[in-house]
Write an enzyme that holds these catalytic residues in place. Structure first.
Site, PDB file in Angstrom:
ATOM      1  N   LYS A  12      40.369  -7.940 -10.440  1.00 59.52           N
ATOM      2  CA  LYS A  12      41.692  -8.431 -10.037  1.00 59.52           C
ATOM      3  C   LYS A  12      42.759  -7.329 -10.139  1.00 59.52           C
ATOM      4  O   LYS A  12      42.529  -6.285 -10.765  1.00 59.52           O
ATOM      5  CB  LYS A  12      42.062  -9.635 -10.916  1.00 59.52           C
ATOM      6  CG  LYS A  12      41.168 -10.855 -10.705  1.00 59.52           C
ATOM      7  CD  LYS A  12      41.730 -12.065 -11.443  1.00 59.52           C
ATOM      8  CE  LYS A  12      40.845 -13.279 -11.263  1.00 59.52           C
ATOM      9  NZ  LYS A  12      41.432 -14.483 -11.905  1.00 59.52           N
ATOM     10  N   TYR A  52      41.132 -19.574  -2.748  1.00 61.85           N
ATOM     11  CA  TYR A  52      41.225 -20.457  -3.922  1.00 61.85           C
ATOM     12  C   TYR A  52      41.476 -21.919  -3.535  1.00 61.85           C
ATOM     13  O   TYR A  52      42.028 -22.673  -4.352  1.00 61.85           O
ATOM     14  CB  TYR A  52      42.345 -19.975  -4.845  1.00 61.85           C
ATOM     15  CG  TYR A  52      41.951 -18.880  -5.835  1.00 61.85           C
ATOM     16  CD1 TYR A  52      40.829 -18.992  -6.660  1.00 61.85           C
ATOM     17  CD2 TYR A  52      42.756 -17.749  -6.001  1.00 61.85           C
ATOM     18  CE1 TYR A  52      40.501 -18.023  -7.591  1.00 61.85           C
ATOM     19  CE2 TYR A  52      42.431 -16.761  -6.942  1.00 61.85           C
ATOM     20  CZ  TYR A  52      41.307 -16.911  -7.734  1.00 61.85           C
ATOM     21  OH  TYR A  52      40.991 -15.958  -8.670  1.00 61.85           O
ATOM     22  N   ASN A 115      43.455 -12.082 -15.883  1.00 62.78           N
ATOM     23  CA  ASN A 115      42.224 -12.082 -16.688  1.00 62.78           C
ATOM     24  C   ASN A 115      41.154 -11.139 -16.128  1.00 62.78           C
ATOM     25  O   ASN A 115      39.976 -11.282 -16.382  1.00 62.78           O
ATOM     26  CB  ASN A 115      41.708 -13.508 -16.893  1.00 62.78           C
ATOM     27  CG  ASN A 115      41.333 -14.201 -15.594  1.00 62.78           C
ATOM     28  OD1 ASN A 115      41.531 -13.658 -14.509  1.00 62.78           O
ATOM     29  ND2 ASN A 115      40.778 -15.394 -15.693  1.00 62.78           N
ATOM     30  N   HIS A 118      37.104 -12.148 -11.580  1.00 61.26           N
ATOM     31  CA  HIS A 118      36.723 -13.481 -11.102  1.00 61.26           C
ATOM     32  C   HIS A 118      35.228 -13.454 -10.838  1.00 61.26           C
ATOM     33  O   HIS A 118      34.692 -12.429 -10.402  1.00 61.26           O
ATOM     34  CB  HIS A 118      37.456 -13.815  -9.795  1.00 61.26           C
ATOM     35  CG  HIS A 118      36.871 -15.004  -9.083  1.00 61.26           C
ATOM     36  ND1 HIS A 118      37.230 -16.295  -9.397  1.00 61.26           N
ATOM     37  CD2 HIS A 118      35.933 -15.088  -8.114  1.00 61.26           C
ATOM     38  CE1 HIS A 118      36.530 -17.129  -8.624  1.00 61.26           C
ATOM     39  NE2 HIS A 118      35.736 -16.422  -7.842  1.00 61.26           N
ATOM     40  N   GLU A 129      32.050 -17.714  -1.106  1.00 64.98           N
ATOM     41  CA  GLU A 129      32.917 -16.584  -1.469  1.00 64.98           C
ATOM     42  C   GLU A 129      32.382 -15.261  -0.920  1.00 64.98           C
ATOM     43  O   GLU A 129      33.159 -14.397  -0.515  1.00 64.98           O
ATOM     44  CB  GLU A 129      33.057 -16.527  -2.999  1.00 64.98           C
ATOM     45  CG  GLU A 129      33.870 -17.696  -3.549  1.00 64.98           C
ATOM     46  CD  GLU A 129      34.007 -17.708  -5.065  1.00 64.98           C
ATOM     47  OE1 GLU A 129      34.605 -18.670  -5.585  1.00 64.98           O
ATOM     48  OE2 GLU A 129      33.523 -16.770  -5.735  1.00 64.98           O
TER      49      GLU A 129
END
Ligand code: CMP
Length: 136
Positions: A12, A52, A115, A118, A129
């Site tokens: 990310k 998402y 975080n 993913h 995905e």
């Protein structure tokens, strides 16, 4: 029985920005994952909303999509036996505060939003995905 799987991993914006890409890739490799394909790109907010979509009804959806589109990301197809579960174990809990020692999010994550990584949470989502980022 063999269960070779592919899963989608994203490094990310918070981690790419801190130049953690090579370090995170080496963690995947040393844990037995093959990186079958990878690319660095920046997506639009609209693309993040598509990616998402499963979180559309969540209160954090808008911030999440703004965040994922806020800077460059690195997307990878990882392959290993039981890759989906192994990747989720290696990433650790969604909130880095709750992640176990030795996990990627414990080591690098800054917050529940930032975080660092993913990973697909099911075989169905892994397929969707991977298709989303690597359709050609
Ligand atoms: P990720 O695995 O990319 O999937 C959805 C993301 O939403 C998740 O990581 C978190 O970064 C983010 N998120 C923000 N708030 C929450 C929350 N309360 N619960 C779960 N995920 C959240």
């Amino acid at each position: 029985m063999s269960n070779l799987e592919k899963t989608l991993s994203i490094i990310k914006p918070d981690a790419v920005e801190r130049n953690l890409t090579e370090q995170i890739k080496s963690i995947f490799l040393s844990n037995g994952f093959k990186i079958l394909n990878e690319k660095k790109l920046q997506i639009s907010k609209n693309e993040a909303e598509q990616f998402y979509l499963v979180h559309q009804s969540k209160p954090f959806y808008n911030d999440l999509c703004s965040y994922l589109s806020s800077g460059p990301i690195v997307v990878m197809i990882l392959e290993k036996e039981n890759a989906i579960k192994h990747n989720r174990d290696l990433m650790g809990a969604t909130n880095p505060k709750d992640a176990k020692l030795g996990t990627i999010r414990k080591q690098f994550g800054l917050s529940i939003d930032k975080n660092s990584v993913h990973g697909s949470d099911s075989l169905e989502n892994a397929t969707l995905e991977i298709e989303f980022f690597f359709k050609d």
